[in-house]
Scaffold this motif. Structure first.
Motif, PDB file in Angstrom:
ATOM      1  N   CYS A  50       1.015   4.879  -9.680  1.00 55.16           N
ATOM      2  CA  CYS A  50       0.646   5.243  -8.346  1.00 55.16           C
ATOM      3  C   CYS A  50      -0.813   5.962  -8.324  1.00 55.16           C
ATOM      4  N   LYS A  51      -1.213   5.933  -7.269  1.00 58.06           N
ATOM      5  CA  LYS A  51      -2.598   6.635  -7.025  1.00 58.06           C
ATOM      6  C   LYS A  51      -2.230   8.220  -7.403  1.00 58.06           C
ATOM      7  N   SER A  52      -1.016   8.668  -7.017  1.00 57.68           N
ATOM      8  CA  SER A  52      -0.724  10.065  -7.476  1.00 57.68           C
ATOM      9  C   SER A  52      -0.504  10.416  -8.738  1.00 57.68           C
ATOM     10  N   GLU A  99      -9.082   0.961  -0.800  1.00 61.25           N
ATOM     11  CA  GLU A  99      -8.901   1.416  -2.494  1.00 61.25           C
ATOM     12  C   GLU A  99      -8.383   0.268  -3.225  1.00 61.25           C
ATOM     13  N   LEU A 100      -7.159  -0.303  -2.642  1.00 67.10           N
ATOM     14  CA  LEU A 100      -6.589  -1.301  -3.433  1.00 67.10           C
ATOM     15  C   LEU A 100      -7.302  -2.322  -3.879  1.00 67.10           C
ATOM     16  N   LEU A 101      -8.161  -3.001  -2.679  1.00 63.47           N
ATOM     17  CA  LEU A 101      -8.824  -4.300  -2.942  1.00 63.47           C
ATOM     18  C   LEU A 101     -10.034  -4.005  -3.960  1.00 63.47           C
ATOM     19  N   SER A 102     -10.330  -2.913  -4.007  1.00 63.74           N
ATOM     20  CA  SER A 102     -11.449  -2.634  -5.262  1.00 63.74           C
ATOM     21  C   SER A 102     -11.024  -2.386  -6.547  1.00 63.74           C
ATOM     22  N   CYS A 139       0.893  -1.187  -0.009  1.00 68.68           N
ATOM     23  CA  CYS A 139       0.075   0.048   0.032  1.00 68.68           C
ATOM     24  C   CYS A 139       0.987   1.198   0.003  1.00 68.68           C
ATOM     25  N   GLU A 140       2.051   1.259   0.733  1.00 73.76           N
ATOM     26  CA  GLU A 140       2.928   2.305   0.713  1.00 73.76           C
ATOM     27  C   GLU A 140       3.320   2.578  -0.456  1.00 73.76           C
ATOM     28  N   ILE A 141       3.878   1.408  -1.191  1.00 77.30           N
ATOM     29  CA  ILE A 141       4.499   1.519  -2.634  1.00 77.30           C
ATOM     30  C   ILE A 141       3.666   2.135  -3.554  1.00 77.30           C
ATOM     31  N   LEU A 142       2.441   1.659  -3.753  1.00 80.26           N
ATOM     32  CA  LEU A 142       1.312   2.306  -4.669  1.00 80.26           C
ATOM     33  C   LEU A 142       0.611   3.393  -4.229  1.00 80.26           C
TER      34      LEU A 142
END
Length: 825
Positions: free
Chosen positions: A623-625, A582-585, A573-576
């Motif tokens: 990534c999310k950003s 949010e990630l599991l979705s 989660c920190e990496i991405l």
């Protein structure tokens, strides 16, 4: 500056031992005395507690408890006095004394408050006198009660007599009558008391009966006509005539003569004979109607009488066959005859109970089970006279008993062969009354050992202390709610060897008492110690996995076959830059860089097809950003127990920083290549002219120069040009290596050593160098590039060797963490 509280609890004050000047004699006398006093003070409360526990009738238990606390606190202060000899904790010592003072004052106040009540307790002498008075009063009352009871028994006995009874005094006045006599003359008993005897006689007999009775009182011989039983005519209350038989006897009571008369109704005597005859007929009808055979045996004459039913049970016709003892003997089955006759012999000779079951012949083709019972009349010399009894057909019951026995044997076999332990627990007695073989194997106790244990303590005490309340609660629930079945539970029972055995148990009601309250509980259980141990191991492994999963330095995730994220740790989660929800979705396709997705999906397909079990790839994630990162991804496929693909395990390592370093290094190498190429070509031409002119000048001036400095300087120019040419060649070689595409292959190191020896044969020969290989091995390397590395290493070894020592170059290897380390000495 210490606060008052800190100063109070400060333990750095001068120890009490300084007051003794640390003299061993004084110090240890005080220590041992305080220790002995404390021991005595600690033992007295225990004795008081035992006394209060045993004496359930004590009224002042609180005073005993206060005394016990007071003495206990005194013991603690003495014990702490030992501590203060070496440690100056006088504040704590003062608190302990204060507590002792409070308890002692409280004890004294309560003692004075109750002193009048305590003084009212009788002394031993007063108590003994009170007991003696109570015993005397109890004896007097018992005597009075016994007298009343005797009178009541006498009156009750009078009323039970079937004949009439009356008692008259010397004046022939009626004093006592019973109900039978009053009923005979149609009076109430109280009406006759006090009446003259003549009131019960016929008018004609009353005239002279008074004279006869008086004559009997004066001379009461037993031969007198009045005493032997005389029939007279009596008169009832209503004037009816009644014939009665009268018998008299005289007795003195309280120095006064009384006449006792028994009166029988002669009409009832005749009726009694008719009753006996009817009773005999009724008994005969009962004998004929009963299913049991009845018999009587005159042991002296050997004559027998059998009922008709018995004759039929012996398989004969009573109308055509005479009853005979041998008739019964012959119908006994040969296998049972000795046992039956022995039981009969023991009965008539030793008066043992005669009750025997055997097989008897009821028809020429059939034997059935019968039960013979009897009893014998013996004379005063214990000689048998007459024996009578019954013969009952118990064939159905015996067959049922055999069937039940077989089923019981079958059930016992099941119980003993069962994999589960079984027990029956008696709730009122709170003890186990039955266990099967598996119970003994699981717990290590046989039933006798359990009986011994339960005679000393409750069965519940064999249960682990943490589980006792739970098990007792279920027992209470079964007893209170009378549930036919309880919920299952797990508890630990102590094995005979001392260790604890985990049991999975289920219990239900087994039987009820007469009040329909639960009496017994039946329980079954399994030994689940191994399962518990495995469960603990699994829990430990699960915890280890969770710790590894969550605290790993790399991202770890479970990915579905469709690419969806199933589980992920904090690192991924920190990496991405996504949180877990949010990630599991998402799925990995949505956050994979488009340029890397096809290659990744192709590798996934190789896992699904079974071509390989795992793959590794360097790929980019978004990534999310929106930032793009590089990651080293390792993926393996998990197969379920049915050999079907379940999910993927992905390990993701962030290599963005490494990639940035590699990119910068590539740019630096490219610049270096350009410089080396340019420098080698730009310097080559001037160097060639310098070398040519210096060589030409040296050749022309050979033997012409007399100045040694000039010769030296000219040789230095020639050497410098030669070194410059070597440097330029090295730059060209570096440029070629940088552009050269590496081709890795598996190489036998011994072959590389042989090629190395061949390439450097001249240098090795001149330097007398020895090259050794300790152990052959295989490496993955580019042949030309790695061989050049080895050439450089050996050439430098030869060039910079210590010429005073023989040169030996040794190659060795070792494997560390799956990596090959090459060592050159």
């Amino acid at each position: 500056m210490q606060t008052p509280l800190e100063a109070f609890f400060n333990s750095s004050y001068m120890p009490h031992g300084h007051c003794y000047l640390w003299q061993p004699g004084i110090l240890w006398v005080n220590v041992l005395s305080d220790l002995l006093i404390a021991t005595a003070y600690f033992s007295i409360p225990i004795a008081l507690w035992i006394f209060v526990k045993q004496r359930k009738d004590l009224r002042f238990k609180g005073i005993f408890i206060l005394f016990a606390l007071f003495i206990l606190c005194c013991g603690i202060t003495h014990l702490f006095s030992i501590y203060t000899i070496w440690h100056g904790s006088y504040g704590v010592h003062g608190i302990l004394k204060a507590i002792t003072a409070i308890i002692s004052i409280t004890t004294a106040l309560i003692l004075f408050k109750n002193i009048n009540t305590l003084l009212a307790i009788p002394s031993a002498q007063q108590l003994e006198e009170a007991i003696n008075r109570a015993a005397t009063e109890k004896s007097r009352r018992a005597h009075a009660e016994q007298t009343q009871k005797s009178e009541a028994i006498f009156k009750f006995a009078l009323e039970l007599l079937p004949t009439g009874l009356l008692i008259i005094d010397t004046n022939q006045t009626i004093r006592v009558v019973n109900n039978a006599l009053a009923k005979l003359f149609e009076y109430e008993p109280d009406e006759l008391v006090g009446m003259p005897l003549a009131a019960l006689l016929n008018d004609e007999q009353a005239k002279f009966h008074h004279v006869l009775t008086q004559s009997y009182l004066n001379q009461p011989e037993q031969a007198h006509a009045m005493a032997s039983g005389r029939t007279v005519r009596g008169k009832t209350k209503y004037g009816n005539e009644v014939w009665v038989e009268v018998s008299l006897s005289t007795h003195d009571f309280n120095n006064e003569k009384h006449v006792f008369a028994s009166v029988n109704n002669t009409y009832e005597t005749i009726s009694d004979l008719n009753f006996v005859f009817e009773k005999s007929n009724r008994l005969q009808r009962v004998i004929d109607a009963t299913e049991d055979g009845i018999w009587e045996w005159n042991i002296q004459s050997n004559d027998v009488w059998y009922s008709n039913r018995l004759m039929h049970m012996l398989g004969v016709n009573p109308d055509t066959t005479k009853a005979d003892f041998n008739l019964w003997r012959e119908h006994i089955h040969p296998d049972d005859k000795d046992r039956v006759l022995e039981a009969l012999e023991q009965h008539v000779t030793q008066q043992q109970k005669y009750d025997v079951t055997y097989r008897g012949q009821v028809s020429p083709e059939q034997y059935q089970w019968v039960r013979a019972r009897g009893n014998t009349i013996f004379d005063t010399d214990n000689q048998p006279l007459l024996m009578s009894g019954t013969l009952t057909n118990v064939n159905y019951l015996k067959e049922l008993e055999i069937e039940i026995s077989e089923k019981s044997r079958f059930l016992n076999a099941i119980l003993n062969k069962s994999l589960s332990g079984m027990f029956i627990y008696d709730l009122p007695l709170q003890r186990i009354t039955f266990v099967n073989k598996q119970f003994c194997e699981i717990t290590g106790y046989n039933f006798k050992q359990l009986e011994i244990i339960q005679s000393q303590k409750s069965f519940i005490e064999l249960i682990h202390p943490d589980d006792q309340v739970m098990l007792q609660t279920q027992f209470n629930d079964l007893f209170t709610n009378q549930n036919s079945e309880a919920n299952s539970l797990e508890f630990r029972i102590q094995h005979q060897n001392g260790h604890w055995v985990w049991c999975f148990c289920k219990q239900s009601v087994y039987s009820f008492n007469d009040l329909h309250l639960v009496k017994e509980i039946i329980g079954t259980f399994f030994d689940i110690s191994d399962q518990k141990e495995q469960k603990d191991k699994i829990r430990s492994l699960s915890q280890d996995f969770y710790t590894t999963f969550e605290q790993a330095a790399v991202g770890i995730a479970h990915v579905g076959l469709d690419g969806s994220w199933l589980k992920a740790n904090k690192k991924i989660c920190e990496i991405l830059e996504y949180n877990l929800v949010e990630l599991l979705s998402l799925n990995f396709q949505k956050i994979t860089h488009p340029d890397d997705l096809d290659e990744d999906l192709e590798l996934v397909a190789t896992l699904m097809s079974g071509e390989q079990t795992q793959y590794s790839i360097e790929k980019r994630y978004i990534c999310k950003s929106g930032r793009v990162i590089w990651a080293y991804l390792t993926v393996s496929l998990v197969i379920d127990e049915w050999d079907n693909p379940s999910h993927f395990i992905s390990v993701i390592e962030d290599i963005t920083e490494r990639k940035e370093v590699e990119s910068a290094l590539a740019e630096s190498n490219l610049a270096l290549e350009k410089f080396a190429y340019s420098a080698s070509h730009d310097l080559q031409e001037p160097l060639r002219k310098i070398s040519a002119f210096s060589d030409s000048l040296s050749d022309r001036l050979v033997g012409k120069l007399s100045d040694p400095d000039a010769v030296y300087e000219l040789s230095r120019i020639t050497d410098a040009a030669s070194r410059m040419r070597g440097m330029i060649n090295s730059l060209l070689q570096l440029s070629r290596y940088s552009k050269h595409q590496l081709h890795k292959e598996q190489l036998q190191f011994s072959g590389l050593v042989e090629l190395l020896k061949e390439d450097l044969s001249q240098a090795i020969k001149e330097s007398q160098c020895t090259i050794l290989l300790e152990q052959d091995f295989i490496i993955d390397a580019d042949l030309n590039s790695f061989l050049q590395v080895l050439r450089n290493l050996v050439t430098n070894s030869i060039r910079y060797r210590d010429e005073s020592r023989a040169l030996v170059v040794t190659f060795s290897s070792q494997t560390i963490n799956d990596k090959l380390m090459l060592t050159i000495n």
